[in-house]
Design a protein around this motif. Structure first.
Motif, PDB file in Angstrom:
ATOM      1  N   ASN A 153     -34.272 -14.527 100.391  1.00  0.00           N
ATOM      2  CA  ASN A 153     -32.843 -14.301 100.190  1.00  0.00           C
ATOM      3  C   ASN A 153     -32.373 -12.981 100.771  1.00  0.00           C
ATOM      4  OD1 ASN A 153     -32.373 -16.744  98.839  1.00  0.00           O
ATOM      5  ND2 ASN A 153     -33.060 -15.883  96.916  1.00  0.00           N
ATOM      6  N   LEU A 154     -33.254 -11.988 100.813  1.00  0.00           N
ATOM      7  CA  LEU A 154     -32.893 -10.696 101.400  1.00  0.00           C
ATOM      8  C   LEU A 154     -32.524 -10.841 102.871  1.00  0.00           C
ATOM      9  CD1 LEU A 154     -35.388  -8.001 100.067  1.00  0.00           C
ATOM     10  CD2 LEU A 154     -32.931  -8.152  99.676  1.00  0.00           C
ATOM     11  N   PHE A 201     -33.602   9.768  97.661  1.00  0.00           N
ATOM     12  CA  PHE A 201     -32.554   8.751  97.726  1.00  0.00           C
ATOM     13  C   PHE A 201     -31.125   9.258  97.600  1.00  0.00           C
ATOM     14  CE2 PHE A 201     -36.100   6.031  95.855  1.00  0.00           C
ATOM     15  CZ  PHE A 201     -36.411   5.436  97.060  1.00  0.00           C
ATOM     16  N   LYS A 202     -30.908  10.518  97.253  1.00  0.00           N
ATOM     17  CA  LYS A 202     -29.560  10.965  96.918  1.00  0.00           C
ATOM     18  C   LYS A 202     -28.550  10.810  98.055  1.00  0.00           C
ATOM     19  CE  LYS A 202     -30.099  15.796  98.078  1.00  0.00           C
ATOM     20  NZ  LYS A 202     -29.732  17.123  97.757  1.00  0.00           N
ATOM     21  N   ASP A 203     -28.975  10.942  99.289  1.00  0.00           N
ATOM     22  CA  ASP A 203     -28.036  10.876 100.410  1.00  0.00           C
ATOM     23  C   ASP A 203     -27.979   9.501 101.084  1.00  0.00           C
ATOM     24  OD1 ASP A 203     -27.316  13.554 100.082  1.00  0.00           O
ATOM     25  OD2 ASP A 203     -29.028  14.229 101.282  1.00  0.00           O
ATOM     26  N   ILE A 204     -28.726   8.547 100.574  1.00  0.00           N
ATOM     27  CA  ILE A 204     -28.761   7.217 101.200  1.00  0.00           C
ATOM     28  C   ILE A 204     -27.853   6.280 100.419  1.00  0.00           C
ATOM     29  CG2 ILE A 204     -30.214   5.293 101.918  1.00  0.00           C
ATOM     30  CD1 ILE A 204     -32.598   7.258 101.885  1.00  0.00           C
ATOM     31  N   LYS A 205     -26.724   5.944 101.014  1.00  0.00           N
ATOM     32  CA  LYS A 205     -25.744   5.080 100.347  1.00  0.00           C
ATOM     33  C   LYS A 205     -25.196   4.061 101.342  1.00  0.00           C
ATOM     34  CE  LYS A 205     -24.326   8.291  96.784  1.00  0.00           C
ATOM     35  NZ  LYS A 205     -25.295   9.089  96.467  1.00  0.00           N
ATOM     36  N   ILE A 206     -26.097   3.370 102.033  1.00  0.00           N
ATOM     37  CA  ILE A 206     -25.658   2.444 103.078  1.00  0.00           C
ATOM     38  C   ILE A 206     -25.694   0.986 102.653  1.00  0.00           C
ATOM     39  CG2 ILE A 206     -26.013   3.843 105.139  1.00  0.00           C
ATOM     40  CD1 ILE A 206     -28.862   2.962 105.263  1.00  0.00           C
ATOM     41  N   VAL A 207     -26.287   0.676 101.500  1.00  0.00           N
ATOM     42  CA  VAL A 207     -26.298  -0.708 101.011  1.00  0.00           C
ATOM     43  C   VAL A 207     -25.608  -0.702  99.652  1.00  0.00           C
ATOM     44  CG1 VAL A 207     -27.725  -2.727 100.458  1.00  0.00           C
ATOM     45  CG2 VAL A 207     -28.440  -1.171 102.269  1.00  0.00           C
ATOM     46  N   GLU A 208     -24.338  -0.369  99.641  1.00  0.00           N
ATOM     47  CA  GLU A 208     -23.603  -0.222  98.386  1.00  0.00           C
ATOM     48  C   GLU A 208     -22.607  -1.356  98.144  1.00  0.00           C
ATOM     49  OE1 GLU A 208     -24.459   2.034  96.078  1.00  0.00           O
ATOM     50  OE2 GLU A 208     -26.020   2.589  97.489  1.00  0.00           O
ATOM     51  N   LEU A 209     -22.588  -2.357  99.007  1.00  0.00           N
ATOM     52  CA  LEU A 209     -21.691  -3.483  98.801  1.00  0.00           C
ATOM     53  C   LEU A 209     -22.220  -4.359  97.672  1.00  0.00           C
ATOM     54  CD1 LEU A 209     -22.407  -6.000 101.642  1.00  0.00           C
ATOM     55  CD2 LEU A 209     -23.581  -3.837 101.457  1.00  0.00           C
ATOM     56  N   ASP A 210     -21.386  -5.249  97.174  1.00  0.00           N
ATOM     57  CA  ASP A 210     -21.806  -6.149  96.105  1.00  0.00           C
ATOM     58  C   ASP A 210     -22.942  -7.033  96.601  1.00  0.00           C
ATOM     59  OD1 ASP A 210     -19.926  -5.170  94.351  1.00  0.00           O
ATOM     60  OD2 ASP A 210     -18.450  -6.722  94.798  1.00  0.00           O
ATOM     61  N   LEU A 211     -24.016  -7.046  95.838  1.00  0.00           N
ATOM     62  CA  LEU A 211     -25.164  -7.875  96.206  1.00  0.00           C
ATOM     63  C   LEU A 211     -25.093  -9.196  95.454  1.00  0.00           C
ATOM     64  CD1 LEU A 211     -28.006  -5.197  96.038  1.00  0.00           C
ATOM     65  CD2 LEU A 211     -26.759  -5.974  98.050  1.00  0.00           C
ATOM     66  N   PRO A 212     -25.425 -10.289  96.116  1.00  0.00           N
ATOM     67  CA  PRO A 212     -25.440 -11.571  95.411  1.00  0.00           C
ATOM     68  C   PRO A 212     -26.502 -11.563  94.307  1.00  0.00           C
ATOM     69  CG  PRO A 212     -26.162 -11.821  97.705  1.00  0.00           C
ATOM     70  CD  PRO A 212     -25.803 -10.396  97.512  1.00  0.00           C
ATOM     71  N   LYS A 213     -26.279 -12.358  93.294  1.00  0.00           N
ATOM     72  CA  LYS A 213     -27.189 -12.393  92.140  1.00  0.00           C
ATOM     73  C   LYS A 213     -28.628 -12.672  92.547  1.00  0.00           C
ATOM     74  CE  LYS A 213     -23.576 -13.753  88.944  1.00  0.00           C
ATOM     75  NZ  LYS A 213     -23.012 -14.780  88.091  1.00  0.00           N
ATOM     76  N   GLU A 214     -28.810 -13.471  93.604  1.00  0.00           N
ATOM     77  CA  GLU A 214     -30.188 -13.832  93.969  1.00  0.00           C
ATOM     78  C   GLU A 214     -31.007 -12.684  94.538  1.00  0.00           C
ATOM     79  OE1 GLU A 214     -27.255 -15.317  96.578  1.00  0.00           O
ATOM     80  OE2 GLU A 214     -27.338 -15.998  94.534  1.00  0.00           O
ATOM     81  N   ILE A 215     -30.373 -11.576  94.906  1.00  0.00           N
ATOM     82  CA  ILE A 215     -31.169 -10.452  95.404  1.00  0.00           C
ATOM     83  C   ILE A 215     -31.032  -9.199  94.533  1.00  0.00           C
ATOM     84  CG2 ILE A 215     -31.204 -11.287  97.774  1.00  0.00           C
ATOM     85  CD1 ILE A 215     -29.226  -9.047  98.470  1.00  0.00           C
ATOM     86  N   GLN A 216     -30.388  -9.327  93.416  1.00  0.00           N
ATOM     87  CA  GLN A 216     -30.346  -8.205  92.487  1.00  0.00           C
ATOM     88  C   GLN A 216     -31.707  -8.058  91.812  1.00  0.00           C
ATOM     89  OE1 GLN A 216     -27.035  -8.961  89.880  1.00  0.00           O
ATOM     90  NE2 GLN A 216     -25.551  -8.742  91.526  1.00  0.00           N
ATOM     91  N   CYS A 217     -32.009  -6.857  91.354  1.00  0.00           N
ATOM     92  CA  CYS A 217     -33.331  -6.613  90.763  1.00  0.00           C
ATOM     93  C   CYS A 217     -33.349  -6.740  89.247  1.00  0.00           C
ATOM     94  CB  CYS A 217     -33.868  -5.251  91.196  1.00  0.00           C
ATOM     95  SG  CYS A 217     -32.872  -3.851  90.670  1.00  0.00           S
TER      96      CYS A 217
END
Length: 176
Positions: free
Chosen positions: A75-76, A25-41
Motif C-alpha cells: 500500500n505504501l 527528525f525535527k526538520d523533516i516534514k515532507i510527508v505531512e499530507l493525510d495518509l490513507p488508513k491502510e498505511i497509517q501505523c
C-alpha cells in the motif's frame, strides 16, 4: 498483571533517547499530507504496545522496520506513486512522520496502562476503530458506566489543526 504492564511500559519509556530522535527528525516534514488508513501505523502501534504480552517493547527504529513497513509495504508504493513522491523523498519523510505518530501514541498507551492499573477492571480499550471515532481511550467505571477520553496534545504543526468531522457518541461526562 496490570501493574506489571505499567511498570514494564514505563521502564521502556525511560530508555527512549528522545533527543536523538528529535535531532534526526525535527526538520523533516515532507510527508505531512493525510495518509490513507491502510498505511497509517496505528494498528501496528496498538498491536505491539497495548496489552500485547511482549516482554520487550521495540524502540522506534525496530518498530518501523520490523512491524510497520512489512504490514503496509504494498500500500505504501501505491500511495507514494499516487501522491507523486520520488522514492528518495518519500522514504526520507515517512519515518519522520511515523515517529511523530509513534511518540504521540506512546503517551496515550501510558495513560491507558495507568487507568487500567488504577481501576483494575481490565475494561480499558484502545484500537484503530476507537481512534477513528475520536476516542483515544475507552473504559468503564463502577457506578458510572462507560467513559471515553480523547487526549489532545499541543502542537504547532498546521496539519494538526484539521480534525475529521465525526459525530461524537453520547457518553456520560465525569466530574473530577
Amino acid at each position: 498483571m496490570t501493574n506489571y504492564n505499567l511498570q514494564n511500559f514505563e521502564t521502556f519509556l525511560s530508555r527512549i533517547d528522545l533527543e536523538d530522535y528529535r535531532m534526526r527528525f525535527k526538520d523533516i516534514k515532507i510527508v505531512e499530507l493525510d495518509l490513507p488508513k491502510e498505511i497509517q501505523c496505528l494498528a501496528a502501534i496498538y498491536s505491539h504496545y497495548w496489552k500485547s504480552g511482549e516482554d520487550e517493547f521495540f524502540m522506534f527504529d525496530k518498530f518501523y522496520k520490523n512491524l510497520y513497513l512489512p504490514s503496509v509495504k504494498e500500500n505504501l508504493e501505491v500511495f507514494r506513486k499516487k501522491a507523486q513522491f520520488s522514492c528518495e523523498t518519500f522514504y526520507r519523510g515517512l519515518p519522520a512522520r511515523m515517529y511523530r505518530t509513534w511518540a504521540s501514541l506512546l503517551t496515550q498507551v501510558q495513560g491507558a496502562y495507568l487507568i487500567d492499573t488504577i481501576y483494575k477492571n481490565g475494561n480499558v480499550k484502545m484500537s484503530v476503530n476507537e481512534d477513528h471515532k475520536n476516542r483515544d481511550i475507552t473504559f468503564a467505571l463502577p457506578n458510572i458506566g462507560r467513559c471515553a477520553l480523547q487526549i489532545k496534545k499541543l502542537t504547532n504543526r498546521r496539519e494538526a489543526f484539521k480534525l475529521p468531522k465525526v459525530e461524537p457518541e453520547k457518553v456520560q461526562p465525569i466530574n473530577v
